[in-house]
Structure formats: C-alpha cells, structure tokens
Design a protein around this motif. Structure first.
Motif, PDB file in Angstrom:
ATOM      1  N   THR A 228     -18.552 -40.444 -13.016  1.00  0.00           N
ATOM      2  CA  THR A 228     -18.584 -41.104 -11.709  1.00  0.00           C
ATOM      3  C   THR A 228     -17.725 -40.350 -10.700  1.00  0.00           C
ATOM      4  OG1 THR A 228     -18.981 -43.225 -12.775  1.00  0.00           O
ATOM      5  CG2 THR A 228     -18.151 -43.284 -10.522  1.00  0.00           C
ATOM      6  N   ILE A 229     -16.579 -39.874 -11.130  1.00  0.00           N
ATOM      7  CA  ILE A 229     -15.700 -39.101 -10.250  1.00  0.00           C
ATOM      8  C   ILE A 229     -16.409 -37.825  -9.791  1.00  0.00           C
ATOM      9  CG2 ILE A 229     -13.585 -37.704 -10.196  1.00  0.00           C
ATOM     10  CD1 ILE A 229     -12.361 -39.845 -12.093  1.00  0.00           C
ATOM     11  N   GLU A 230     -17.038 -37.129 -10.717  1.00  0.00           N
ATOM     12  CA  GLU A 230     -17.731 -35.883 -10.370  1.00  0.00           C
ATOM     13  C   GLU A 230     -18.928 -36.136  -9.463  1.00  0.00           C
ATOM     14  OE1 GLU A 230     -18.343 -34.096 -14.200  1.00  0.00           O
ATOM     15  OE2 GLU A 230     -16.229 -33.559 -14.376  1.00  0.00           O
ATOM     16  N   GLN A 231     -19.610 -37.271  -9.631  1.00  0.00           N
ATOM     17  CA  GLN A 231     -20.739 -37.608  -8.761  1.00  0.00           C
ATOM     18  C   GLN A 231     -20.273 -37.903  -7.339  1.00  0.00           C
ATOM     19  OE1 GLN A 231     -22.636 -40.812 -10.865  1.00  0.00           O
ATOM     20  NE2 GLN A 231     -23.783 -39.426 -12.193  1.00  0.00           N
ATOM     21  N   ALA A 232     -19.020 -38.314  -7.194  1.00  0.00           N
ATOM     22  CA  ALA A 232     -18.461 -38.585  -5.863  1.00  0.00           C
ATOM     23  C   ALA A 232     -17.919 -37.305  -5.229  1.00  0.00           C
ATOM     24  CB  ALA A 232     -17.352 -39.629  -5.960  1.00  0.00           C
ATOM     25  N   ALA A 233     -18.200 -36.170  -5.837  1.00  0.00           N
ATOM     26  CA  ALA A 233     -17.824 -34.848  -5.328  1.00  0.00           C
ATOM     27  C   ALA A 233     -16.334 -34.544  -5.456  1.00  0.00           C
ATOM     28  CB  ALA A 233     -18.281 -34.648  -3.885  1.00  0.00           C
ATOM     29  N   ALA A 234     -15.651 -35.258  -6.323  1.00  0.00           N
ATOM     30  CA  ALA A 234     -14.255 -34.931  -6.607  1.00  0.00           C
ATOM     31  C   ALA A 234     -14.236 -34.034  -7.838  1.00  0.00           C
ATOM     32  CB  ALA A 234     -13.457 -36.201  -6.864  1.00  0.00           C
ATOM     33  N   ARG A 235     -13.297 -33.129  -7.875  1.00  0.00           N
ATOM     34  CA  ARG A 235     -13.221 -32.222  -9.017  1.00  0.00           C
ATOM     35  C   ARG A 235     -11.940 -32.485  -9.793  1.00  0.00           C
ATOM     36  NH1 ARG A 235     -14.353 -26.621  -6.130  1.00  0.00           N
ATOM     37  NH2 ARG A 235     -12.295 -27.207  -5.439  1.00  0.00           N
ATOM     38  N   LEU A 236     -12.127 -32.753 -11.089  1.00  0.00           N
ATOM     39  CA  LEU A 236     -10.984 -32.975 -11.963  1.00  0.00           C
ATOM     40  C   LEU A 236     -10.268 -31.660 -12.225  1.00  0.00           C
ATOM     41  CD1 LEU A 236     -12.760 -35.321 -14.498  1.00  0.00           C
ATOM     42  CD2 LEU A 236     -10.941 -35.980 -12.937  1.00  0.00           C
ATOM     43  N   SER A 237      -8.990 -31.748 -12.495  1.00  0.00           N
ATOM     44  CA  SER A 237      -8.205 -30.560 -12.819  1.00  0.00           C
ATOM     45  C   SER A 237      -8.794 -29.883 -14.047  1.00  0.00           C
ATOM     46  CB  SER A 237      -6.753 -30.952 -13.093  1.00  0.00           C
ATOM     47  OG  SER A 237      -6.023 -29.848 -13.538  1.00  0.00           O
ATOM     48  N   LYS A 238      -8.913 -28.572 -14.005  1.00  0.00           N
ATOM     49  CA  LYS A 238      -9.481 -27.816 -15.125  1.00  0.00           C
ATOM     50  C   LYS A 238      -8.413 -27.091 -15.925  1.00  0.00           C
ATOM     51  CE  LYS A 238     -13.829 -28.696 -14.326  1.00  0.00           C
ATOM     52  NZ  LYS A 238     -14.628 -29.497 -15.197  1.00  0.00           N
ATOM     53  N   GLY A 239      -7.139 -27.475 -15.719  1.00  0.00           N
ATOM     54  CA  GLY A 239      -6.066 -26.867 -16.490  1.00  0.00           C
ATOM     55  C   GLY A 239      -6.257 -27.142 -17.971  1.00  0.00           C
ATOM     56  N   MET A 240      -5.817 -26.218 -18.804  1.00  0.00           N
ATOM     57  CA  MET A 240      -6.003 -26.337 -20.248  1.00  0.00           C
ATOM     58  C   MET A 240      -5.388 -27.641 -20.784  1.00  0.00           C
ATOM     59  SD  MET A 240      -7.232 -25.187 -23.011  1.00  0.00           S
ATOM     60  CE  MET A 240      -7.458 -23.445 -23.155  1.00  0.00           C
TER      61      MET A 240
ATOM     62  N   ASP B 185     -11.104 -40.557   2.981  1.00  0.00           N
ATOM     63  CA  ASP B 185     -12.541 -40.786   2.810  1.00  0.00           C
ATOM     64  C   ASP B 185     -12.943 -40.701   1.344  1.00  0.00           C
ATOM     65  OD1 ASP B 185     -12.937 -41.154   5.514  1.00  0.00           O
ATOM     66  OD2 ASP B 185     -13.544 -39.070   5.887  1.00  0.00           O
ATOM     67  N   LEU B 186     -12.410 -39.692   0.636  1.00  0.00           N
ATOM     68  CA  LEU B 186     -12.728 -39.539  -0.781  1.00  0.00           C
ATOM     69  C   LEU B 186     -12.140 -40.697  -1.586  1.00  0.00           C
ATOM     70  CD1 LEU B 186     -14.061 -37.970  -3.016  1.00  0.00           C
ATOM     71  CD2 LEU B 186     -12.041 -36.499  -3.148  1.00  0.00           C
ATOM     72  N   LYS B 187     -10.955 -41.157  -1.229  1.00  0.00           N
ATOM     73  CA  LYS B 187     -10.362 -42.323  -1.905  1.00  0.00           C
ATOM     74  C   LYS B 187     -11.295 -43.527  -1.780  1.00  0.00           C
ATOM     75  CE  LYS B 187      -5.482 -41.148  -1.432  1.00  0.00           C
ATOM     76  NZ  LYS B 187      -4.204 -41.480  -0.784  1.00  0.00           N
ATOM     77  N   ALA B 188     -11.805 -43.759  -0.581  1.00  0.00           N
ATOM     78  CA  ALA B 188     -12.702 -44.893  -0.359  1.00  0.00           C
ATOM     79  C   ALA B 188     -13.986 -44.737  -1.180  1.00  0.00           C
ATOM     80  CB  ALA B 188     -13.030 -45.029   1.123  1.00  0.00           C
ATOM     81  N   ASP B 189     -14.564 -43.521  -1.182  1.00  0.00           N
ATOM     82  CA  ASP B 189     -15.787 -43.268  -1.962  1.00  0.00           C
ATOM     83  C   ASP B 189     -15.531 -43.458  -3.457  1.00  0.00           C
ATOM     84  OD1 ASP B 189     -17.189 -42.699   0.342  1.00  0.00           O
ATOM     85  OD2 ASP B 189     -17.125 -40.512   0.071  1.00  0.00           O
ATOM     86  N   LEU B 190     -14.424 -42.894  -3.945  1.00  0.00           N
ATOM     87  CA  LEU B 190     -14.100 -43.015  -5.371  1.00  0.00           C
ATOM     88  C   LEU B 190     -13.874 -44.466  -5.765  1.00  0.00           C
ATOM     89  CD1 LEU B 190     -11.729 -39.967  -5.922  1.00  0.00           C
ATOM     90  CD2 LEU B 190     -13.938 -40.346  -7.030  1.00  0.00           C
ATOM     91  N   LYS B 191     -13.142 -45.186  -4.950  1.00  0.00           N
ATOM     92  CA  LYS B 191     -12.847 -46.593  -5.259  1.00  0.00           C
ATOM     93  C   LYS B 191     -14.141 -47.406  -5.326  1.00  0.00           C
ATOM     94  CE  LYS B 191      -9.424 -50.043  -4.460  1.00  0.00           C
ATOM     95  NZ  LYS B 191      -8.055 -50.159  -4.100  1.00  0.00           N
ATOM     96  N   THR B 192     -15.023 -47.209  -4.350  1.00  0.00           N
ATOM     97  CA  THR B 192     -16.304 -47.926  -4.339  1.00  0.00           C
ATOM     98  C   THR B 192     -17.147 -47.557  -5.552  1.00  0.00           C
ATOM     99  OG1 THR B 192     -16.287 -48.022  -1.925  1.00  0.00           O
ATOM    100  CG2 THR B 192     -18.416 -48.325  -3.010  1.00  0.00           C
ATOM    101  N   SER B 193     -17.245 -46.266  -5.841  1.00  0.00           N
ATOM    102  CA  SER B 193     -18.057 -45.798  -6.973  1.00  0.00           C
ATOM    103  C   SER B 193     -17.515 -46.309  -8.299  1.00  0.00           C
ATOM    104  CB  SER B 193     -18.105 -44.270  -7.011  1.00  0.00           C
ATOM    105  OG  SER B 193     -18.728 -43.763  -5.866  1.00  0.00           O
ATOM    106  N   LEU B 194     -16.209 -46.215  -8.482  1.00  0.00           N
ATOM    107  CA  LEU B 194     -15.618 -46.635  -9.748  1.00  0.00           C
ATOM    108  C   LEU B 194     -15.689 -48.149  -9.931  1.00  0.00           C
ATOM    109  CD1 LEU B 194     -12.584 -44.205  -9.871  1.00  0.00           C
ATOM    110  CD2 LEU B 194     -14.545 -44.233 -11.441  1.00  0.00           C
TER     111      LEU B 194
END
Length: 116
Positions: free
Chosen positions: A74-86, A32-41
């Motif tokens: 756009t990724i963050e607006q789709a509720a996905a969280r990017l890795s926060k590693g240093m 579901d998130l893949k579909a949302d991200l793909k559409t948003s991006l």
C-alpha cells in the motif's frame, strides 16, 4: 478457520493481535504524501493507527487482518519509497517471516487452546 473438533479460530473468538511497526522512507514525507498514505493505509482492514515523523511511518495493525507485507504494498502504491538499506531490508524480511510463523501457529488449533 475453526472446526467442531478444535473449536473457534482466534479471529472467530474476536482475538486481536496488535503489532506496531516503524518504517523508514527514503525521503522526508511531505504533508500531501502523509495525507495520501494515511487515507490509503486506513482503507485496509485491521489498521488501528498511522503516525509520522519527518521520514518515518508508524503503523499499528491487527495481524489477523493485515500484514506488514500488505502495508508495504500500500505504501509503494501511494508512490512512497521504503528505505532500501541492508539493515531495513533484513529487518522487514525477519518481520515477514515472524508474522508468517505466528499465523501458522495460530492455524494449528488445539482443543481449548491448550498445549499438548
């Protein structure tokens, strides 16, 4: 933007500067998130391709129309969280800086795009 003294800008010359970036997300990406991200991006101008692995997102885009920073928002607006590693944060910061420098260099037009 082009001017009479220096000619057309890269975008006016239909130049394309393709970039391909890999971004790691904090969690496995559900269908579901893949579909949302793909559409948003793909709604962003300049996005050429969007691909996924279980936890990574690959985006190919035209730097003259989009930036990594736009894509991250756009990724963050789709509720996905990017890795926060240093390492990931430093890498993305360096990419932001290099994209800004590349666009800044393109903004300084010279006649016929020759060096000095």
């Amino acid at each position: 933007m082009g001017d009479p003294q220096h000619g057309l800008s890269p975008k006016q010359k239909n130049q394309v500067i393709l970039k391909k970036r890999r971004m790691r997300l904090r969690e496995i990406i559900s269908d579901d998130l893949k579909a949302d991200l793909k559409t948003s991006l793909q709604s962003l101008m300049g996005i050429d391709a969007v691909d996924f692995t279980d936890q990574e997102l690959y985006v190919t885009y035209d730097l003259l129309q989009a930036s990594l920073e736009d894509i991250e928002k756009t990724i963050e607006q789709a509720a996905a969280r990017l890795s926060k590693g240093m390492a990931e944060q430093v890498k993305r910061g360096l990419i932001h800086y290099s994209e800004e420098c590349e666009l800044d260099n393109l903004a300084h037009l010279t006649k016929n795009s020759d060096c000095h």
